[in-house]
Design a protein around this motif. Sequence first.
Motif, PDB file in Angstrom:
ATOM      1  N   SER A  61      -5.311  -8.485  -4.566  1.00 34.13           N
ATOM      2  CA  SER A  61      -5.474  -7.476  -5.657  1.00 34.13           C
ATOM      3  C   SER A  61      -4.524  -7.996  -6.846  1.00 34.13           C
ATOM      4  O   SER A  61      -3.511  -8.818  -6.623  1.00 34.13           O
ATOM      5  CB  SER A  61      -5.023  -6.231  -5.216  1.00 34.13           C
ATOM      6  N   GLY A  63      -2.611  -6.104  -8.343  1.00 36.62           N
ATOM      7  CA  GLY A  63      -1.382  -5.756  -8.214  1.00 36.62           C
ATOM      8  C   GLY A  63      -0.444  -6.724  -7.215  1.00 36.62           C
ATOM      9  O   GLY A  63       0.829  -6.794  -7.459  1.00 36.62           O
ATOM     10  N   SER A  64      -1.175  -7.009  -6.129  1.00 34.96           N
ATOM     11  CA  SER A  64      -0.172  -7.977  -5.142  1.00 34.96           C
ATOM     12  C   SER A  64      -0.007  -9.329  -5.811  1.00 34.96           C
ATOM     13  O   SER A  64       1.084  -9.768  -5.571  1.00 34.96           O
ATOM     14  CB  SER A  64      -0.977  -8.226  -3.848  1.00 34.96           C
ATOM     15  N   ARG A 116       5.407  -0.209  -8.692  1.00 33.53           N
ATOM     16  CA  ARG A 116       4.012   0.370  -9.055  1.00 33.53           C
ATOM     17  C   ARG A 116       4.467   1.300 -10.345  1.00 33.53           C
ATOM     18  O   ARG A 116       3.663   1.541 -11.262  1.00 33.53           O
ATOM     19  CB  ARG A 116       3.740   1.578  -7.843  1.00 33.53           C
ATOM     20  N   SER A 167      -6.174   2.361 -10.574  1.00 32.75           N
ATOM     21  CA  SER A 167      -7.065   1.749  -9.786  1.00 32.75           C
ATOM     22  C   SER A 167      -7.295   0.324  -9.947  1.00 32.75           C
ATOM     23  O   SER A 167      -7.577  -0.367  -9.077  1.00 32.75           O
ATOM     24  CB  SER A 167      -8.302   2.627  -9.921  1.00 32.75           C
ATOM     25  N   ASP A 180      -5.387  -2.202  -7.628  1.00 32.03           N
ATOM     26  CA  ASP A 180      -5.677  -2.104  -6.076  1.00 32.03           C
ATOM     27  C   ASP A 180      -7.233  -3.112  -6.035  1.00 32.03           C
ATOM     28  O   ASP A 180      -7.806  -3.600  -4.935  1.00 32.03           O
ATOM     29  CB  ASP A 180      -6.201  -1.016  -5.559  1.00 32.03           C
ATOM     30  N   ARG A 181      -7.717  -3.434  -7.311  1.00 29.48           N
ATOM     31  CA  ARG A 181      -9.009  -4.341  -7.283  1.00 29.48           C
ATOM     32  C   ARG A 181      -8.609  -5.738  -6.955  1.00 29.48           C
ATOM     33  O   ARG A 181      -7.759  -6.302  -7.490  1.00 29.48           O
ATOM     34  CB  ARG A 181      -9.937  -4.090  -8.498  1.00 29.48           C
ATOM     35  N   ASP A 182      -9.592  -6.666  -6.376  1.00 33.88           N
ATOM     36  CA  ASP A 182      -9.493  -7.946  -6.213  1.00 33.88           C
ATOM     37  C   ASP A 182      -9.486  -8.648  -7.645  1.00 33.88           C
ATOM     38  O   ASP A 182     -10.078  -8.336  -8.630  1.00 33.88           O
ATOM     39  CB  ASP A 182     -10.490  -8.533  -5.634  1.00 33.88           C
TER      40      ASP A 182
END
Length: 252
Positions: free
Chosen positions: A98, A100-101, A121, A136, A139-141
């Motif tokens: 993601s 974020g990751s 976050r 959102s 959280d998406r790839d």
Amino acid sequence: MAEQLLQINGLKVSAEDKEILHGIDLTVNRGETHVLMGPNGAGKSTLGYALMGNPNYMATQGSIRFDGKDITEEAADKRAKEGIFLSFQNPLEVPGISLGSFIRSALEQRRGEKLRLWDFRREMKKAMDVLQMEESYGDRDLNVGFSGGEKKKAEILQLLMLRPTLAILDETDSGLDVDAVRTVSRGVEEYQKNEKGSLLIITHSTKILEALKVDYTHVMVDGRIVATGDGSLVEEINAKGFEAYCREAIHG
């Protein structure tokens, strides 16, 4: 007295055994904004990749010094940890990781410490608000299914989160509509204002420059910097194009 951040001396760079850059000299001081312009195929993106340490672009001669240290032979990950950031012209899609990751991992490597998820976050939401991005997206790839504008926003989100000392932006405004350019420009402006970082902006157009104070403009033709001026040189290029510089490069 200005403090040197990036010093490039006599840099020659090859890719697939073909020399693309033919002896580049360039100095960027802390807090300065430099613009690199030139026709297609001039070698502008090659300089960005070489500064970031892309292994496909080999420095065959000359040196790159960053923050007083010779980084000519350093790997890309070490350059990133030391504060160099490259916003790609065509960002890669990374399924399974993601956005974020990816940013959290890069931040932890840069800072050398684990980040609490809640703190991360909160920090990311603040940066997303600047870019008018919904939470959102985190959280998406990474870049998978993103539009061109969304990919560029994701790049600038990384810029705002990582807070590099030197940001290299490669065609960040390419292919964007007016609203997307305005949003991306706001992010770049925010970075420059808050971090007092240095910028090297590689571009054909000048949309993204309208909100920024440009200290130096460089014109690259055929792998060489053939002219350097202040921000007014951008306006001259807008009006007259690169033809005169190309002719001058051919005839020496």
